[in-house]
Scaffold this active site. Sequence first.
Site: not given
Length: 740
Positions: A630, A634, A639, A702-703, A706
Amino acid sequence: MSIIETTKLGLVGKGLDRLDGPFKVMGKARYSAEFPAKKITYAVGVGADIANGKIRSINTAGAEAAPGVIAVITHKNRPPLVDGKTFAGGGAQGELRMPLADNVINHAGQYIAVVVAESLECATYAAHLIKAVYIEEDPVVVFDDKRAQRYPAKQWFGEAVTKNRGEAQTALLASAVSVDNKYRTPTQSHNPMETHATMAVWEGDKLTVYDATQGLYNTRKALALSFSVPESNVRVVCKYIGGAFGCKGAMWPHVLLTTLAARAVNRPVKLVLTRAQMFTNVGHRAETEQRVALGATADGAIQAIIHHGTSHTAVDGEFVEVFTKATPMMYASPNLSVSQDLVKLNKQMPTFMRAPGETPGMFALESAMDELSSAVKIDPVDLRLINYAKRDPDSGHPFSSKSLIQCYKLGAEKIGWNKRSATPGSRKEGDWLLGLGMASATYPTVHFNSMCNGLLKADGTFLFTSSTHEMGTGTCTVMSQIGAGRLGVPVELVTFELGDTDLPMAPISGGSATVGSAVDGAAVEIQNALSKQLSESPLSPFSGVPQEKIVVSGGKFTVVGKSETLSYVDALKLLKLPSLEVKYQTHFNDKAKSFSMHSFGAHFVEVKVDQDLGTVRVTRVVSVMANGRIANEKTCRSQVHGGVIMGIGMALEEATLFDSRSGRVVNRSLGEYYVSVNADIPPIEVHFIAETDKEINSIGAKGIGEIGITGVAAAVANAVYNATGKRIRHLPITADKLFV
Ligand code: MOS
C-alpha cells in the site's frame, strides 16, 4: 531490480495528503474545459431523437441564421475524416463508426449535427433550431426482442471468454446440494463530476487538443490517423480529470467532431458535454443477464460452477462485459463452464466502467455463493474457506500473493459476524429488520508498458515525467512517493509531471494500472547512472571502486566499509555535472506467465430494511483488502471508499432506463438517475492486509482503483436476504422488489 523493503519506503500506514489538493481547493487546477485560447468558439452536439432508422432530411437553416452561429456541420457537409480503423473498446475510439458518416441512426442521442458559435448560449440556442425528419424503425433495446442479433462472445483482450473444466453440467446434476438462478444487472452510466470536455486548436497542420481523457497517447494516435497528420504534429493535454471510471478511457465521437469543427472554422473550438449527453454519448456499462449454478457436496465442497449469460453490445460495434472473467479463478471447483452471449441493441457502444466484468460478475457469483450457503447450511465465510483456491484453478499457476483468508477473518471480526443469525429475519430493531452479508472482492493486476524520464537538478530536486493521468486518484502524489521512496529522499524533493503527450509514453490509465514501475525504474536509473560515474570518474572519491560495490542507502552513496557518504547533489557537484537525466521503459513482466496476479478482498455489510416500506439502509461497511504494498494508505483508502460507495449505488439505486418504444434514455439527469449521496453512505471501515509480493513488479504493489466496487452489490443483496428472507437477483434492490 530488487524489492524495496516496506520499511525503507516508509510508506505503509503513512497517508500523504494529495499534492494536488491545494491547487484544487484554490481553483488553480486547470481542467480540460478551462484552458484559454484566443478567438475561442463553442460547439454543441445535437443528438438524434430516434434510436433506429435514418435521417430523411435535416433542416439547418434556422440554426445557421441564428445570431452568433459560425458553422453547422451535419452528415451532408461534414468535411472528410479518415476512418481511423483503431479498434473500439481497446482504448482508442469508443465507437468504430466515424461521427456524421451518413444518415444512419443506431442509437438515441447519436450525433446528427454539431453547431459552432461565438458563445455557448448561441450554440445551445441554435442547436435547438435544427429539425430532422426521420425514417423511424422500432428500436431493439431488450434482450428477448426476436429481431436482436445474438451470438457468442469470443474473446476479451485476446483471452477466450468460453472456458471449461471437467463436466460441469453432469457434476451439477450429481451434486448433493445445488443452486441454479438468474441474476440481472441494468445498464449503468458513468457520472464523474466533470463531464467530458474537449478543446481543439489548429495551427496550420499542427494540432493541440485539451481533452478529458484517460488515454492521452491513444487519443493522439486516433486523431493523427483520422486527420491524416503525423503523430508528432498532434499534442494532447489533460492535466486534471474530474473523475473518469472508464468512460474517459476511449475516445468518443465528440473529440473528432470538436477537432473537425476547429479545422472547419479555422478557430479554436471548445465542446463540453451536457450531463444528459453523458448517458448517450460516452458509453455505459452493459446490461447483463447471468445464470449461475453451483453444485456442492453436503460438506460444502463445490463440484460444479456454471456461469453463462448475456450482455448487450452496439449494432455497429462489439464490447464484451466479461462478467465471467473472475469466475474460473475464484473457487477451487473441479468442474466449470463459463460462456457469454452478446446481443446487438440500439444502444450506444458499452464501454469500461469501474472493474468491467468483475463488477456485475461478482454480484452474480457472490450472490450465488450466499444462496449455496443457505442451501447447504454452512456459514458464508466458512463456505468460502472450504472452497478457497490455493492455486489459480484456471491457469494452474500459483498466485504471486493472496491474502484472502486474512481478509475474511479480519472482516468477520470487525463487523461482528458472530452476531449474525443464519435464519433470515430474526433480528429486529423497531420496524427495521437487521441483516449482515458478505462477499469476496477481486481484480487482476495488469501490466502495460510505460515510460518515465527522471531528472536530477543542480539544486538537488528531482523531476519525474510520464504522460499518465491524474483522475483524482492521487497519481501525482503516489508517483512522487514511489520516486522518493526508491531514491531515499524526502518526498518534498520530488515532483511528478503528467498529462501531456509531449512527455514520455504512458498507457491508458485503466485496469487499475499506473506507471509506478516506470517511475521506480527511472529512480533506479538515476542511482545507476551516478554510481557508474562515481566508479569511473577520476573526480570521484570512489574512483576505481567497482560499481556494484557502491550502494545507495538513506539517499546517500557509499562504499561498504568506507565512512564517506555522498548525497545525490554532492555527487553531481563532484562529477561537475549540471544535472542528470535518465530514461526508463518498463518491459512486460515475464513472471505474469507463471504466476497468477490478483488483488483480493472481502466486504462485510450491515443493512436495515423497513419491514413495511421496503426501504433499505446500509448501516455499516467493513472492507478488507489485500493489495500488495500500500504505497499511500490515505489515497488507497479513498479508492476503496469510492468503490464501496459506487457499489452501494449499484446495489440500491443505479439503472439507466431505456423507453422500449422510443429507445431513448428516460432518466438522463442526476435528478432521475440515482447515485449514492452522503445520506446513503454509512461509515465505511477499510483495512489493508500487508502483503509482500516479490513477483508482481519492482514495487510490490497491485492496482487499487477497481477492486473496491467488486462484490459490494452482492454483500448488500446478501445482507438484505439475511434481514428479510427475500433474495433479490435483479439490481437495483428497490423497495418495490421487497414488497412482494
Ligand atoms: Mo477503468 S473501468 O479500466 O477506467
